[in-house]
Design a protein around this motif. Structure first.
Motif, PDB file in Angstrom:
ATOM      1  N   VAL A 189     -20.662 -36.138  14.279  1.00 39.24           N
ATOM      2  CA  VAL A 189     -20.718 -35.585  12.600  1.00 39.24           C
ATOM      3  C   VAL A 189     -22.409 -35.459  12.407  1.00 39.24           C
ATOM      4  O   VAL A 189     -22.910 -34.991  11.839  1.00 39.24           O
ATOM      5  CB  VAL A 189     -20.002 -36.118  11.784  1.00 39.24           C
ATOM      6  N   TRP A 227     -16.532 -26.416   2.376  1.00 34.80           N
ATOM      7  CA  TRP A 227     -15.484 -27.145   3.117  1.00 34.80           C
ATOM      8  C   TRP A 227     -15.967 -27.805   4.438  1.00 34.80           C
ATOM      9  O   TRP A 227     -15.531 -28.539   4.794  1.00 34.80           O
ATOM     10  CB  TRP A 227     -14.225 -26.143   3.669  1.00 34.80           C
ATOM     11  N   PHE A 229     -16.664 -27.093   7.277  1.00 29.68           N
ATOM     12  CA  PHE A 229     -15.833 -26.752   8.573  1.00 29.68           C
ATOM     13  C   PHE A 229     -16.654 -27.037   9.700  1.00 29.68           C
ATOM     14  O   PHE A 229     -16.085 -27.283  10.658  1.00 29.68           O
ATOM     15  CB  PHE A 229     -15.094 -25.526   8.485  1.00 29.68           C
ATOM     16  N   TRP A 232     -16.540 -30.954  10.406  1.00 37.60           N
ATOM     17  CA  TRP A 232     -15.129 -31.226  10.739  1.00 37.60           C
ATOM     18  C   TRP A 232     -14.621 -30.912  12.014  1.00 37.60           C
ATOM     19  O   TRP A 232     -14.167 -31.711  13.024  1.00 37.60           O
ATOM     20  CB  TRP A 232     -13.838 -30.670   9.629  1.00 37.60           C
TER      21      TRP A 232
END
Length: 291
Positions: A189, A227, A229, A232
Motif C-alpha cells: 500500500v 474509496w 480502491f 485496497w
C-alpha cells in the motif's frame, strides 16, 4: 449546494491544533509499541507454554479439545491474546490518523445534499517522496521478522520454529501469517501510494491542465479518491505476495504459484488505477468522508 467556509487560522489556533495533534500521535505511538510487544510475548507463549501443556497432558494421558492450535484446558487465555495486538493497532490508528491531520493539515465540515456526501473534508501537506519511501522500511522489517526469517529456519530445519511439534507449529504459523500478511499488505500500500504520488506529480508537471482531471472524471474520483480502491486492491495483492512463500516451506509448489499469480494480478491492477489518479481532478493530500 452551499459550502461552509473555513476561517484563516490564527497563530493561537494553529498552536492548539498542533499540540493536540502531538498528543494524539504520542498516544498512537504508545499503543503501537504495546501491540508489538504483546505480539512478541504471544508468539513466545505459543512456542513455550503450549509445549509444556501438551507434555503434561501426554504424561497424564488426558484427552483435550483444541481450537486454533491451542489446548483449550491450559491456554484459553493465550489463544484469546492472538487478536488483541490487532485490536490495539486498530485503536492506535484512530489516534495516529487524526493526530497526523492536526499536525500537517486541517479538517473541516461542509453542507451536503442527499445524493452527495463528503460532510467532512481533510486537507494536509503530503510527505516528500524521499520520506515517503523511508516508511517502506517499517512494514518490510516486520515482514522479514514475521515471515522471511522463520521461513528460512523452517526450510533449514535448524532453528525456531523448525523444531516445534505439529500442534505448536500450526498455531505459530497461523499467527505469523496473520500479522506477516498484514505487514506485506501495508508495504505494498505504501509502495503503490508512492508510485501514485510520483506519477501524479510528473503528470501535472508535464501537463498543467491535467490538474482539472480527465475523461471519466466522476468515475475516477469515486474509485481512486473517494474509496481509494487502487490501494485496497494493491494491499490485498500484497497480502498474497507476502504469504505465498510460506508454501515453499511446506513443499506446496502449486499453491505457491497460484497465490503468487493472484497477488501479482491484484498489485498490477492497483498500480494501473493509481497512476491514473490525476484523472480524478483532485490534488494530493485531500480526502472527504462518504456520509
Amino acid at each position: 449546494m452551499s459550502h461552509s467556509t473555513t476561517p484563516t487560522a490564527t497563530p493561537e489556533a494553529t498552536a492548539g491544533r498542533n499540540s493536540r495533534g502531538l498528543i494524539l500521535l504520542s498516544i498512537g505511538v504508545v499503543l503501537t509499541l504495546a501491540a508489538v510487544a504483546l505480539l512478541v510475548v504471544t508468539i513466545a507463549g505459543i512456542s513455550s507454554l503450549q509445549a509444556d501443556a501438551l507434555a503434561r497432558i501426554n504424561e497424564e494421558n488426558l484427552s483435550y479439545r483444541a481450537e486454533f492450535g491451542f489446548v483449550e484446558r491450559e491456554l484459553s487465555s493465550l489463544s484469546a491474546m492472538t487478536a488483541i495486538p490487532a485490536g490495539i493497532l486498530l485503536a492506535a490508528a484512530c489516534f495516529l490518523i487524526p493526530g497526523y491531520l492536526r499536525r500537517r493539515g486541517v479538517m473541516a465540515a461542509r453542507d451536503t445534499t442527499f445524493l452527495r456526501g463528503g460532510s467532512t473534508t481533510a486537507r494536509f501537506k503530503p510527505l516528500p517522496l524521499g520520506l515517503h519511501a523511508v516508511w517502506l522500511l517499517v512494514p518490510l522489517a516486520a515482514w522479514v521478522f514475521l515471515v522471511l526469517i522463520p521461513l528460512q529456519n523452517l526450510i533449514g530445519g535448524t532453528a525456531w520454529p523448525a523444531g516445534l511439534k505439529d500442534e505448536n507449529a500450526t498455531a505459530v504459523w497461523m499467527l505469523l501469517a496473520s500479522y506477516g500478511g498484514l505487514a506485506a499488505a501495508l508495504f505494498v500500500v505504501i509502495l503503490v501510494s508512492l508510485v501514485k504520488k510520483a506519477a501524479y506529480l510528473q503528470r501535472i508537471k508535464a501537463h498543467p491542465e491535467a490538474v482539472d482531471g480527465g475523461a471519466g472524471k466522476g468515475t475516477w474520483r469515486w474509485v481512486t479518491f473517494r474509496w481509494r480502491f487502487d490501494l485496497w486492491i494493491a494491499g490485498l495483492g500484497g497480502g498474497f505476495l507476502g504469504l505465498c512463500w510460506i508454501a515453499l516451506g511446506f513443499e506446496d509448489t502449486p499453491f505457491f504459484v497460484t497465490t503468487l499469480c493472484i497477488g501479482l494480478v491484484l498489485v498490477a491492477g492497483g498500480l494501473l488505477l493509481a497512476v491514473n489518479y490525476w484523472r480524478a481532478g483532485e490534488p494530493l493530500g485531500t480526502a472527504d468522508s462518504y456520509s
